[in-house]
Design a protein around this motif. Structure first.
Motif, PDB file in Angstrom:
ATOM      1  N   HIS A 197       0.829  -1.217   0.000  1.00 12.77           N
ATOM      2  CA  HIS A 197       0.000   0.000   0.000  1.00 12.77           C
ATOM      3  C   HIS A 197       0.863   1.267   0.000  1.00 12.77           C
ATOM      4  O   HIS A 197       0.534   2.267   0.643  1.00 12.77           O
ATOM      5  CB  HIS A 197      -0.958   0.018   1.191  1.00 12.77           C
ATOM      6  N   GLY A 198       1.990   1.204  -0.703  1.00 16.57           N
ATOM      7  CA  GLY A 198       2.859   2.367  -0.831  1.00 16.57           C
ATOM      8  C   GLY A 198       3.867   2.545   0.286  1.00 16.57           C
ATOM      9  O   GLY A 198       4.716   3.447   0.210  1.00 16.57           O
ATOM     10  N   LEU A 199       3.836   1.713   1.320  1.00 17.72           N
ATOM     11  CA  LEU A 199       4.749   1.905   2.448  1.00 17.72           C
ATOM     12  C   LEU A 199       6.216   1.715   2.067  1.00 17.72           C
ATOM     13  O   LEU A 199       7.054   2.558   2.428  1.00 17.72           O
ATOM     14  CB  LEU A 199       4.381   0.989   3.611  1.00 17.72           C
ATOM     15  N   PRO A 200       6.600   0.638   1.355  1.00 18.86           N
ATOM     16  CA  PRO A 200       8.027   0.490   1.031  1.00 18.86           C
ATOM     17  C   PRO A 200       8.603   1.696   0.293  1.00 18.86           C
ATOM     18  O   PRO A 200       9.739   2.115   0.582  1.00 18.86           O
ATOM     19  CB  PRO A 200       8.049  -0.765   0.147  1.00 18.86           C
ATOM     20  N   ALA A 201       7.844   2.277  -0.618  1.00 20.68           N
ATOM     21  CA  ALA A 201       8.336   3.445  -1.357  1.00 20.68           C
ATOM     22  C   ALA A 201       8.438   4.676  -0.472  1.00 20.68           C
ATOM     23  O   ALA A 201       9.205   5.613  -0.766  1.00 20.68           O
ATOM     24  CB  ALA A 201       7.410   3.731  -2.545  1.00 20.68           C
ATOM     25  N   LEU A 202       7.668   4.690   0.592  1.00 18.31           N
ATOM     26  CA  LEU A 202       7.633   5.848   1.494  1.00 18.31           C
ATOM     27  C   LEU A 202       8.789   5.853   2.490  1.00 18.31           C
ATOM     28  O   LEU A 202       9.199   6.922   2.980  1.00 18.31           O
ATOM     29  CB  LEU A 202       6.297   5.814   2.246  1.00 18.31           C
ATOM     30  N   LEU A 203       9.342   4.696   2.794  1.00 16.39           N
ATOM     31  CA  LEU A 203      10.272   4.570   3.910  1.00 16.39           C
ATOM     32  C   LEU A 203      11.559   5.393   3.794  1.00 16.39           C
ATOM     33  O   LEU A 203      12.104   5.807   4.825  1.00 16.39           O
ATOM     34  CB  LEU A 203      10.604   3.096   4.137  1.00 16.39           C
ATOM     35  N   PRO A 204      12.098   5.681   2.589  1.00 14.59           N
ATOM     36  CA  PRO A 204      13.277   6.551   2.549  1.00 14.59           C
ATOM     37  C   PRO A 204      13.031   7.951   3.113  1.00 14.59           C
ATOM     38  O   PRO A 204      13.989   8.655   3.452  1.00 14.59           O
ATOM     39  CB  PRO A 204      13.605   6.601   1.046  1.00 14.59           C
ATOM     40  N   GLN A 205      11.759   8.356   3.230  1.00 17.05           N
ATOM     41  CA  GLN A 205      11.428   9.658   3.811  1.00 17.05           C
ATOM     42  C   GLN A 205      11.234   9.589   5.328  1.00 17.05           C
ATOM     43  O   GLN A 205      11.018  10.634   5.963  1.00 17.05           O
ATOM     44  CB  GLN A 205      10.139  10.200   3.197  1.00 17.05           C
ATOM     45  N   VAL A 206      11.304   8.397   5.902  1.00 19.31           N
ATOM     46  CA  VAL A 206      10.961   8.195   7.314  1.00 19.31           C
ATOM     47  C   VAL A 206      12.231   7.944   8.121  1.00 19.31           C
ATOM     48  O   VAL A 206      13.118   7.209   7.687  1.00 19.31           O
ATOM     49  CB  VAL A 206       9.994   6.996   7.457  1.00 19.31           C
ATOM     50  N   HIS A 207      12.318   8.537   9.302  1.00 22.67           N
ATOM     51  CA  HIS A 207      13.493   8.330  10.149  1.00 22.67           C
ATOM     52  C   HIS A 207      13.452   6.979  10.861  1.00 22.67           C
ATOM     53  O   HIS A 207      14.485   6.303  10.962  1.00 22.67           O
ATOM     54  CB  HIS A 207      13.609   9.459  11.172  1.00 22.67           C
ATOM     55  N   TYR A 208      12.263   6.579  11.379  1.00 24.12           N
ATOM     56  CA  TYR A 208      12.178   5.344  12.155  1.00 24.12           C
ATOM     57  C   TYR A 208      10.905   4.578  11.792  1.00 24.12           C
ATOM     58  O   TYR A 208       9.808   5.144  11.804  1.00 24.12           O
ATOM     59  CB  TYR A 208      12.156   5.624  13.667  1.00 24.12           C
ATOM     60  N   LEU A 209      11.067   3.296  11.510  1.00 24.91           N
ATOM     61  CA  LEU A 209       9.955   2.376  11.349  1.00 24.91           C
ATOM     62  C   LEU A 209       9.930   1.479  12.577  1.00 24.91           C
ATOM     63  O   LEU A 209      10.958   0.927  12.965  1.00 24.91           O
ATOM     64  CB  LEU A 209      10.131   1.538  10.082  1.00 24.91           C
ATOM     65  N   LEU A 210       8.727   1.308  13.191  1.00 28.26           N
ATOM     66  CA  LEU A 210       8.618   0.632  14.483  1.00 28.26           C
ATOM     67  C   LEU A 210       7.644  -0.544  14.428  1.00 28.26           C
ATOM     68  O   LEU A 210       6.597  -0.537  15.081  1.00 28.26           O
ATOM     69  CB  LEU A 210       8.151   1.640  15.539  1.00 28.26           C
ATOM     70  N   PRO A 211       7.975  -1.599  13.690  1.00 31.40           N
ATOM     71  CA  PRO A 211       7.095  -2.769  13.605  1.00 31.40           C
ATOM     72  C   PRO A 211       7.419  -3.799  14.686  1.00 31.40           C
ATOM     73  O   PRO A 211       8.450  -3.720  15.353  1.00 31.40           O
ATOM     74  CB  PRO A 211       7.436  -3.335  12.230  1.00 31.40           C
ATOM     75  N   ASN A 212       6.529  -4.792  14.822  1.00 32.04           N
ATOM     76  CA  ASN A 212       6.935  -5.967  15.581  1.00 32.04           C
ATOM     77  C   ASN A 212       7.638  -6.934  14.623  1.00 32.04           C
ATOM     78  O   ASN A 212       7.775  -6.653  13.428  1.00 32.04           O
ATOM     79  CB  ASN A 212       5.761  -6.615  16.318  1.00 32.04           C
ATOM     80  N   GLU A 213       8.074  -8.061  15.142  1.00 32.25           N
ATOM     81  CA  GLU A 213       8.901  -8.963  14.338  1.00 32.25           C
ATOM     82  C   GLU A 213       8.158  -9.515  13.128  1.00 32.25           C
ATOM     83  O   GLU A 213       8.708  -9.582  12.023  1.00 32.25           O
ATOM     84  CB  GLU A 213       9.400 -10.110  15.219  1.00 32.25           C
ATOM     85  N   GLN A 214       6.898  -9.892  13.323  1.00 29.05           N
ATOM     86  CA  GLN A 214       6.113 -10.445  12.217  1.00 29.05           C
ATOM     87  C   GLN A 214       5.859  -9.393  11.141  1.00 29.05           C
ATOM     88  O   GLN A 214       5.977  -9.670   9.935  1.00 29.05           O
ATOM     89  CB  GLN A 214       4.793 -11.018  12.741  1.00 29.05           C
ATOM     90  N   GLU A 215       5.544  -8.184  11.568  1.00 36.38           N
ATOM     91  CA  GLU A 215       5.319  -7.100  10.610  1.00 36.38           C
ATOM     92  C   GLU A 215       6.594  -6.765   9.856  1.00 36.38           C
ATOM     93  O   GLU A 215       6.574  -6.535   8.637  1.00 36.38           O
ATOM     94  CB  GLU A 215       4.795  -5.864  11.351  1.00 36.38           C
ATOM     95  N   ALA A 216       7.721  -6.742  10.556  1.00 35.62           N
ATOM     96  CA  ALA A 216       9.000  -6.416   9.923  1.00 35.62           C
ATOM     97  C   ALA A 216       9.347  -7.415   8.829  1.00 35.62           C
ATOM     98  O   ALA A 216       9.813  -7.039   7.737  1.00 35.62           O
ATOM     99  CB  ALA A 216      10.114  -6.377  10.971  1.00 35.62           C
ATOM    100  N   GLU A 217       9.135  -8.686   9.098  1.00 34.17           N
ATOM    101  CA  GLU A 217       9.434  -9.713   8.100  1.00 34.17           C
ATOM    102  C   GLU A 217       8.593  -9.531   6.849  1.00 34.17           C
ATOM    103  O   GLU A 217       9.095  -9.652   5.718  1.00 34.17           O
ATOM    104  CB  GLU A 217       9.197 -11.100   8.700  1.00 34.17           C
ATOM    105  N   ARG A 218       7.326  -9.254   7.027  1.00 35.12           N
ATOM    106  CA  ARG A 218       6.430  -9.119   5.873  1.00 35.12           C
ATOM    107  C   ARG A 218       6.668  -7.836   5.095  1.00 35.12           C
ATOM    108  O   ARG A 218       6.566  -7.814   3.869  1.00 35.12           O
ATOM    109  CB  ARG A 218       4.976  -9.230   6.353  1.00 35.12           C
ATOM    110  N   ILE A 219       7.022  -6.762   5.790  1.00 39.89           N
ATOM    111  CA  ILE A 219       7.336  -5.518   5.094  1.00 39.89           C
ATOM    112  C   ILE A 219       8.628  -5.666   4.292  1.00 39.89           C
ATOM    113  O   ILE A 219       8.731  -5.191   3.150  1.00 39.89           O
ATOM    114  CB  ILE A 219       7.438  -4.358   6.106  1.00 39.89           C
ATOM    115  N   ALA A 220       9.621  -6.345   4.857  1.00 43.78           N
ATOM    116  CA  ALA A 220      10.866  -6.584   4.126  1.00 43.78           C
ATOM    117  C   ALA A 220      10.607  -7.408   2.875  1.00 43.78           C
ATOM    118  O   ALA A 220      11.200  -7.167   1.811  1.00 43.78           O
ATOM    119  CB  ALA A 220      11.875  -7.287   5.037  1.00 43.78           C
TER     120      ALA A 220
END
Length: 308
Positions: free
Chosen positions: A175-198
């Motif tokens: 939903h556009g999050l990966p493209a947005l992340l270079p503009q973000v200082h900190y991403l704060l997921p839990n472990e399951q969310e982090a794996e899926r976002i990666a």
């Protein structure tokens, strides 16, 4: 700056039901549970309240309906020191609600969205953005009206930024999050969310990554190579709703107070653990003295110096 932290997020109430060993059954079967209560919910509101409890100056931007539940949500935030002047009440609309079914440390969640996803970037006033040092976005995957305008909002914001993505009900974790992340200082997921976002991004997010790992503590990895791990406190939880959001509050409030990354991880881990002492996300959030007392007992390891 009037505020240290502006939280742009979803707003809802939580109905916390502690089932114990009981499991819901359809077919008009009634069961007796151990406890049930209605409390302030939503990742954004819990983070805002936790940071205010730690002494940060906090404002919230979000949307509720004009029903009694919307008034309940706003009142609970004000009681905890959060400024709600940037929150909207939509006439004729209903406030979101999540039913949290707890079962001996595990939980299931059923959410009625209501106005949860109806905050657009245009609903966040320029005065709100100009008044804050840090902008935190909660539950990205639930805030579908925010997706289109958030890149511009983040680009124009002069301070630091963070996102707690939350779980994606669609399971795409995009939903556009990966493209947005270079503009973000900190991403704060839990472990399951982090794996899926990666997986959705095709690699590690291009920003500071703070991963909440439950009983394994938490890790921080920054683009400059900084890599830290903090222990998890030894505590017996009563109910875990909002623990990750209280972690966010501790991490952000500590950095905004001028703390180091190691300080921020310790306080965050302490806040997440202490918030589980009572049902609901905000009832047991610690003040700064409580958080520091536990935080000072926690070990932070520099992963760059740890032999592999």
């Amino acid at each position: 700056m009037e505020f240290d932290l502006l939280v742009v997020g979803e707003l809802n109430a939580d109905v916390i039901v502690e089932c114990g060993d009981v499991r819901p059954s359809f077919g008009q079967v009634e069961e007796i549970v151990e406890d049930a209560t209605i409390v302030l919910g939503s990742s954004g509101a819990i983070t805002a309240c936790g940071a205010a409890r730690l002494g940060a100056r906090v404002a919230m931007a979000g949307v509720v309906g004009d029903d009694w539940l919307g008034a309940f949500v706003l009142d609970r935030m004000r009681e905890r020191g959060v400024d709600t002047r940037y929150c909207l009440r939509r006439p004729g609309r209903r406030t979101g609600m999540t039913v949290v079914l707890g079962a001996r440390g595990d939980r299931a969640m059923l959410t009625f969205p209501g106005e949860i996803g109806r905050l657009a970037a245009a609903d966040v006033p320029a005065a709100a953005l100009a008044s804050a040092r840090h902008l935190h976005v909660s539950s990205y995957f639930l805030q579908y009206d925010l997706w289109d305008g958030l890149p511009t909002l983040l680009k124009d914001f002069p301070g630091t930024t963070s996102i707690d993505p939350g779980w994606d009900p669609s399971r795409s974790f995009d939903h556009g999050l990966p493209a947005l992340l270079p503009q973000v200082h900190y991403l704060l997921p839990n472990e399951q969310e982090a794996e899926r976002i990666a997986r959705a991004a095709g690699g590690a997010p291009a920003c500071g990554l703070v991963v909440k790992r439950g009983g394994e503590g938490a890790t921080l990895n920054l683009p400059d190579g900084t890599a830290l791990r903090v222990d998890a406190p030894v505590i017996t939880p009563v109910e875990t709703t909002g623990a990750g959001d209280s972690f966010d509050a501790g991490f952000l409030a500590t950095l905004l107070r001028g703390g180091t990354y190691a300080d921020a991880l310790r306080v965050a881990s302490a806040c997440g653990a202490l918030a589980t002492r009572r049902p609901g996300g905000t009832a047991a959030q610690p003040d700064l003295a409580e958080a520091l007392e536990l935080a000072n007992s926690l070990t932070v390891t520099d992963l760059q110096e740890t032999p592999q």
